[in-house]
Motif scaffolding. Structure first.
Motif, mmCIF file in Angstrom:
data_model
loop_
_atom_site.group_PDB
_atom_site.id
_atom_site.type_symbol
_atom_site.label_atom_id
_atom_site.label_comp_id
_atom_site.label_asym_id
_atom_site.label_seq_id
_atom_site.Cartn_x
_atom_site.Cartn_y
_atom_site.Cartn_z
ATOM 1 N N LEU A 161 0.831 -1.209 0.000
ATOM 2 C CA LEU A 161 0.000 0.000 0.000
ATOM 3 C C LEU A 161 0.865 1.258 0.000
ATOM 4 O O LEU A 161 0.525 2.248 -0.652
ATOM 5 C CB LEU A 161 -0.934 -0.008 1.214
ATOM 6 C CG LEU A 161 -2.037 -1.073 1.212
ATOM 7 C CD1 LEU A 161 -2.806 -1.035 2.517
ATOM 8 C CD2 LEU A 161 -2.987 -0.854 0.035
ATOM 9 N N ARG A 162 1.967 1.213 0.724
ATOM 10 C CA ARG A 162 2.862 2.376 0.751
ATOM 11 C C ARG A 162 3.457 2.626 -0.633
ATOM 12 O O ARG A 162 3.561 3.769 -1.091
ATOM 13 C CB ARG A 162 3.968 2.159 1.776
ATOM 14 C CG ARG A 162 4.823 3.411 2.017
ATOM 15 C CD ARG A 162 5.906 3.165 3.055
ATOM 16 N NE ARG A 162 5.329 2.756 4.329
ATOM 17 C CZ ARG A 162 5.465 1.549 4.862
ATOM 18 N NH1 ARG A 162 6.165 0.617 4.214
ATOM 19 N NH2 ARG A 162 4.937 1.253 6.022
ATOM 20 N N GLY A 163 3.843 1.533 -1.312
ATOM 21 C CA GLY A 163 4.380 1.682 -2.660
ATOM 22 C C GLY A 163 3.342 2.223 -3.628
ATOM 23 O O GLY A 163 3.655 3.048 -4.495
ATOM 24 N N MET A 164 2.076 1.776 -3.485
ATOM 25 C CA MET A 164 1.005 2.296 -4.330
ATOM 26 C C MET A 164 0.834 3.789 -4.125
ATOM 27 O O MET A 164 0.696 4.555 -5.089
ATOM 28 C CB MET A 164 -0.301 1.553 -4.016
ATOM 29 C CG MET A 164 -0.301 0.092 -4.449
ATOM 30 S SD MET A 164 -1.656 -0.854 -3.707
ATOM 31 C CE MET A 164 -3.067 0.042 -4.368
ATOM 32 N N LYS A 165 0.828 4.211 -2.871
ATOM 33 C CA LYS A 165 0.649 5.635 -2.569
ATOM 34 C C LYS A 165 1.787 6.471 -3.148
ATOM 35 O O LYS A 165 1.573 7.544 -3.720
ATOM 36 C CB LYS A 165 0.571 5.836 -1.058
ATOM 37 C CG LYS A 165 0.239 7.258 -0.627
ATOM 38 C CD LYS A 165 0.057 7.316 0.880
ATOM 39 C CE LYS A 165 -0.386 8.726 1.303
ATOM 40 N NZ LYS A 165 0.624 9.741 1.006
ATOM 41 N N GLU A 166 3.025 5.982 -3.017
ATOM 42 C CA GLU A 166 4.181 6.714 -3.541
ATOM 43 C C GLU A 166 4.114 6.818 -5.066
ATOM 44 O O GLU A 166 4.440 7.860 -5.647
ATOM 45 C CB GLU A 166 5.469 6.024 -3.106
ATOM 46 C CG GLU A 166 5.745 6.131 -1.611
ATOM 47 C CD GLU A 166 6.968 5.338 -1.199
ATOM 48 O OE1 GLU A 166 7.559 4.664 -2.078
ATOM 49 O OE2 GLU A 166 7.330 5.381 -0.018
ATOM 50 N N ARG A 167 3.726 5.730 -5.716
ATOM 51 C CA ARG A 167 3.603 5.761 -7.179
ATOM 52 C C ARG A 167 2.570 6.789 -7.622
ATOM 53 O O ARG A 167 2.806 7.581 -8.542
ATOM 54 C CB ARG A 167 3.175 4.379 -7.686
ATOM 55 C CG ARG A 167 4.217 3.307 -7.606
ATOM 56 C CD ARG A 167 3.595 1.982 -8.038
ATOM 57 N NE ARG A 167 4.530 0.888 -7.877
ATOM 58 C CZ ARG A 167 5.462 0.570 -8.753
ATOM 59 N NH1 ARG A 167 5.587 1.283 -9.847
ATOM 60 N NH2 ARG A 167 6.276 -0.442 -8.539
ATOM 61 N N LEU A 168 1.407 6.752 -6.986
ATOM 62 C CA LEU A 168 0.328 7.659 -7.387
ATOM 63 C C LEU A 168 0.697 9.111 -7.121
ATOM 64 O O LEU A 168 0.379 10.004 -7.917
ATOM 65 C CB LEU A 168 -0.954 7.282 -6.643
ATOM 66 C CG LEU A 168 -1.559 5.935 -7.051
ATOM 67 C CD1 LEU A 168 -2.640 5.505 -6.074
ATOM 68 C CD2 LEU A 168 -2.134 6.003 -8.464
ATOM 69 N N GLU A 169 1.362 9.389 -6.013
ATOM 70 C CA GLU A 169 1.778 10.761 -5.717
ATOM 71 C C GLU A 169 2.785 11.250 -6.749
ATOM 72 O O GLU A 169 2.842 12.449 -7.046
ATOM 73 C CB GLU A 169 2.373 10.826 -4.315
ATOM 74 C CG GLU A 169 1.339 10.698 -3.206
ATOM 75 C CD GLU A 169 1.964 10.726 -1.821
ATOM 76 O OE1 GLU A 169 3.211 10.607 -1.740
ATOM 77 O OE2 GLU A 169 1.214 10.876 -0.842
ATOM 78 N N PHE A 170 3.583 10.350 -7.288
ATOM 79 C CA PHE A 170 4.584 10.734 -8.289
ATOM 80 C C PHE A 170 3.932 11.307 -9.541
ATOM 81 O O PHE A 170 4.512 12.163 -10.224
ATOM 82 C CB PHE A 170 5.444 9.520 -8.644
ATOM 83 C CG PHE A 170 6.523 9.800 -9.639
ATOM 84 C CD1 PHE A 170 7.654 10.510 -9.274
ATOM 85 C CD2 PHE A 170 6.416 9.382 -10.956
ATOM 86 C CE1 PHE A 170 8.652 10.779 -10.188
ATOM 87 C CE2 PHE A 170 7.400 9.641 -11.875
ATOM 88 C CZ PHE A 170 8.529 10.342 -11.485
ATOM 89 N N VAL A 171 2.723 10.832 -9.864
ATOM 90 C CA VAL A 171 2.009 11.339 -11.051
ATOM 91 C C VAL A 171 0.820 12.209 -10.642
ATOM 92 O O VAL A 171 -0.143 12.343 -11.392
ATOM 93 C CB VAL A 171 1.544 10.179 -11.950
ATOM 94 C CG1 VAL A 171 2.719 9.457 -12.561
ATOM 95 C CG2 VAL A 171 0.643 9.213 -11.187
#
Length: 380
Positions: A337-347
């Motif tokens: 979930l943390r990785g998903m959040k970081e990915r989405l914030e990047f875009v």
């Protein structure tokens, strides 16, 4: 601590050490005096000037202005008593090395005024040497006017170049760090998905081995195919970011859910026509991670994926009817979930989690159609 040969910063134009070679010139002026007192006083002033000159270069803070003031006074005395104007050139070079803008302009104005006053005084009292050396004195005045700004601008340019070089190195380090984190997240998502699928199909093949040999062989073939795909994706992720279309990824996750015997339902069109490839790729990776979590942790029997399009963004919802998550689990998110959040914030995207114990979990993923780049900071 700087070594003695590193006293002056690089890029100062003519090095102060070279300027010290010209210290022999004032001795020519004072030795024209016939009196011994004049030669002694002149020698003392010359030595005092260069001592103050070196101390000013070695000092930091307010002592710089003290030693520079002594140099200005000595330069005025040498100009009036010995008709030696060339100390003003030494001062002009030194003032150009002042880092403080206020200090630079203050010393520049004081030095300019004192130099013009002393030269005009020498012309007013009709000293012969001032008239015979007037072309050289005029050149000295031009140097006094222009040299400080030239040196100051060169120092400023060198400083900006150093800051730019440092910033580029920092950016390079951050890019490498971000790339390592991206590869780590991609490997986690991709390998985790494929290994989950292989594990599920292996369990299914094991159960079918004594019941339906033909179907078990098909499952084993699927395992081999999945393993090859996983190896290929890992190689692609190591070399570069692979562009993934949502419609292709929807098919992949449907296979995972089918292998896990979870009913699958899709609402909406997975073909994205107006979304940037980077945003679509991030959305695909997050959807894979969400479905992997459903298979591994939710104990669900049904998974519903909804794709909604708005004028500004794509909203993808993954809902399952599993055991849900507790409040503590939703707050203390795992690596997935943390990785998903970081990915989405990047875009410039977002992740919302709606979960109720024993009811299920809903993950809402949203990404904009166009990825906005951060604004560049202007250099002041």
């Amino acid at each position: 601590m700087n070594k003695w040969y590193q006293t002056f910063s690089r890029g100062t134009g003519l090095s102060p050490y070279i300027w010290l070679v010209f210290c022999i010139l004032p001795f020519y002026s004072i030795f024209e005096k016939s009196s011994s007192a004049g030669m002694i006083s002149g020698t003392v002033l010359i030595v005092a000037f260069f001592i103050c000159y070196v101390l000013a270069f070695l000092s930091k803070g307010w002592p710089i202005y003290v030693w520079t003031s002594f140099q200005i006074v000595i330069s005025m005395i040498m100009t009036v008593n010995f008709s030696y104007v060339y100390f003003s050139i030494f001062l002009a070079f030194f003032i150009g090395n002042i880092k403080s803008k206020a200090g630079f302009y203050t010393l520049y104005i004081i030095h300019l005024i004192t130099t013009f006053v002393t030269v005009n005084y020498g012309l007013a009292v009709q000293k012969t040497i001032f008239f015979t050396q007037f072309p050289f004195i005029l050149i000295s005045l031009v140097v006094v006017i222009l040299l400080p700004f030239n040196t100051y601008n060169m120092k400023k340019q060198d400083q900006l170049e150093d800051e730019l070089e440092h910033a580029n190195k920092r950016i390079s380090e951050l890019v490498k760090l971000e790339e390592r984190q991206r590869i780590a997240r991609d490997l986690h998502d991709t390998v985790g998905q494929k290994l989950s699928l292989i594990g599920l199909k292996s369990d299914l093949a094991g159960r079918l081995l004594h019941k339906d040999i033909s179907r078990a062989e098909n499952e084993i073939q699927d395992i081999q195919t999945t393993a090859r795909i996983a190896l290929k994706e890992v190689r692609e992720l190591v070399t570069k970011m692979r562009g993934t279309r949502l419609e292709d990824e929807v098919y992949n996750v449907s296979q995972i859910l089918a292998a896990a015997e979870i009913k699958y339902e899709l609402s909406g069109d997975p073909k994205l026509h107006s979304t940037a490839l980077l945003a679509e790729n991030v959305l695909c990776m997050c959807m894979k991670e969400a479905v992997t979590n459903v298979v591994k942790h939710s104990q669900a029997t049904h998974c519903h994926i909804t794709i909604d399009m708005t004028a500004d963004e794509v909203i993808l919802t993954v809902h399952d009817d599993g055991i849900g998550m507790t409040f503590e689990q939703s707050v203390n998110r795992g690596n997935g979930l943390r990785g998903m959040k970081e990915r989405l914030e990047f875009v410039n995207g977002s992740l919302d989690i709606d979960t109720i114990d024993q009811v299920g979990t809903t993950l809402k993923l949203s990404v904009p159609h166009a990825v906005r780049q951060p604004m560049k900071e202007s250099i002041t």
